[in-house]
Design a protein around this motif. Structure first.
Motif, short mmCIF file in Angstrom:
data_model
loop_
_atom_site.label_atom_id
_atom_site.label_comp_id
_atom_site.label_asym_id
_atom_site.label_seq_id
_atom_site.Cartn_x
_atom_site.Cartn_y
_atom_site.Cartn_z
N LEU A 178 0.82 -1.22 0.00
CA LEU A 178 0.00 0.00 0.00
C LEU A 178 0.85 1.26 0.00
O LEU A 178 0.45 2.29 -0.56
CB LEU A 178 -0.93 0.01 1.22
N ARG B 167 1.62 3.16 -3.23
CA ARG B 167 0.52 3.67 -4.05
C ARG B 167 0.84 5.03 -4.66
O ARG B 167 1.73 5.74 -4.23
CB ARG B 167 -0.77 3.75 -3.24
N GLN B 168 0.07 5.33 -5.68
CA GLN B 168 0.25 6.59 -6.40
C GLN B 168 0.07 7.80 -5.47
O GLN B 168 -0.58 7.70 -4.44
CB GLN B 168 -0.80 6.66 -7.49
N HIS C 47 3.15 8.50 -10.62
CA HIS C 47 3.61 7.15 -10.30
C HIS C 47 4.96 7.32 -9.62
O HIS C 47 5.86 7.90 -10.19
CB HIS C 47 3.76 6.33 -11.57
N ASP D 49 3.23 -0.23 -8.08
CA ASP D 49 2.07 0.63 -8.30
C ASP D 49 0.82 -0.21 -8.56
O ASP D 49 -0.25 0.05 -7.98
CB ASP D 49 2.37 1.45 -9.56
N ALA E 173 -0.34 -1.99 -5.37
CA ALA E 173 -0.98 -1.06 -4.43
C ALA E 173 -2.41 -0.78 -4.88
O ALA E 173 -3.34 -0.74 -4.08
CB ALA E 173 -0.20 0.25 -4.36
N ARG E 174 -2.58 -0.61 -6.18
CA ARG E 174 -3.92 -0.33 -6.71
C ARG E 174 -4.86 -1.51 -6.52
O ARG E 174 -6.04 -1.33 -6.25
CB ARG E 174 -3.82 -0.03 -8.19
N ASP F 190 -6.02 -1.67 -2.89
CA ASP F 190 -6.89 -0.56 -2.46
C ASP F 190 -8.36 -0.93 -2.22
O ASP F 190 -8.92 -0.52 -1.20
CB ASP F 190 -6.83 0.57 -3.49
#
Ligand SMILES: [Zn+2]
Length: 220
Positions: free
Chosen positions: A111, A114-115, A133, A140, A143-144, A147
């Motif tokens: 996490l 993440r962006q 990014h 990345d 993490a997405r 989410d």
């Protein structure tokens, strides 16, 4: 390196169904484990298909992995480790228990990659939201994909997170049914298999008691 991409078509919207599809790539076939992401190339292709990674980012990772195969192995191992940790978190939610600490660590590390959301001027002279990014494209993407589970736990309905009741099926799914009593990942596969199995068992059990062994199909 920080890379700014154009804001057009750049939402990377990931739904909880995408997340569960990712978890369910750790699959079984007739009770035998099957990894639907057998190679880094397959994993990158899957990420691009789901829009959690840019084609350019995936190609960059592929080039790096070709130059340094051990890096490629590490990337694939990370994809699988995060997938496995997310499965443990989802399973813990289903079973109403705390997840293993190591799985939480792995998810939390994912996490953190993440962006970054930031405000940028928009073309109409106003302001809009874009994201940067900040790291490795694979980080990345992971993490997405993590989410939606976080969103569900913080502001959603985690009780709708379910695991298929199929005997050799370990798929997770999000139960959107009104009654929240869905038991199978898919009625046409696992649901029907379970129904047929119950039917066979019932038929066998009553076969000695009734001359024709007839039995009504049990309700699902
Ligand atoms: Zn199933």
């Amino acid at each position: 390196m920080q890379i700014a991409y154009p804001p057009t078509d750049h939402a990377h919207d990931v739904t909880i169904d995408d997340t569960f599809d990712f978890l369910n790539t750790d699959d079984t076939d007739d009770g035998f484990p099957v990894d639907r992401l057998p190679t880094l190339d397959a994993a990158l292709g899957w990420f691009v298909d789901r829009g959690v990674i840019h084609g350019e980012g995936a190609d960059r990772v592929r080039e790096q992995a070709t130059r340094d195969p051990s890096l490629g192995e590490r990337e694939l191992a990370r994809v699988r480790a995060v997938r496995s940790a997310l499965r443990e978190v989802a399973q813990a939610v289903v079973e109403h228990r705390p997840p293993a600490a190591a799985a939480l660590d792995t998810v939390n590390r994912a996490l953190h990659a993440r962006q970054v959301i930031e405000l940028v001027p928009s073309t109409d002279g106003c302001v809009t939201v874009d994201h940067r990014h900040v790291g490795d494209p694979v980080d990345d993407a992971l993490a997405r994909l993590a989410d939606p589970i976080v969103r569900e736990l913080t502001a959603g309905q985690p009780e709708r997170i379910r695991q298929c009741g199929g005997e050799t099926c370990y798929w997770f799914f999000y139960d959107t049914s009104r009654t929240q009593r869905r038991r199978w990942c898919d009625m046409s596969t696992c649901g029907n298999r379970a129904k047929a199995k119950r039917h066979r068992a019932r038929t066998k059990a009553v076969a000695g008691a009734t001359p024709d062994g007839a039995v009504a199909t049990p309700p699902i």
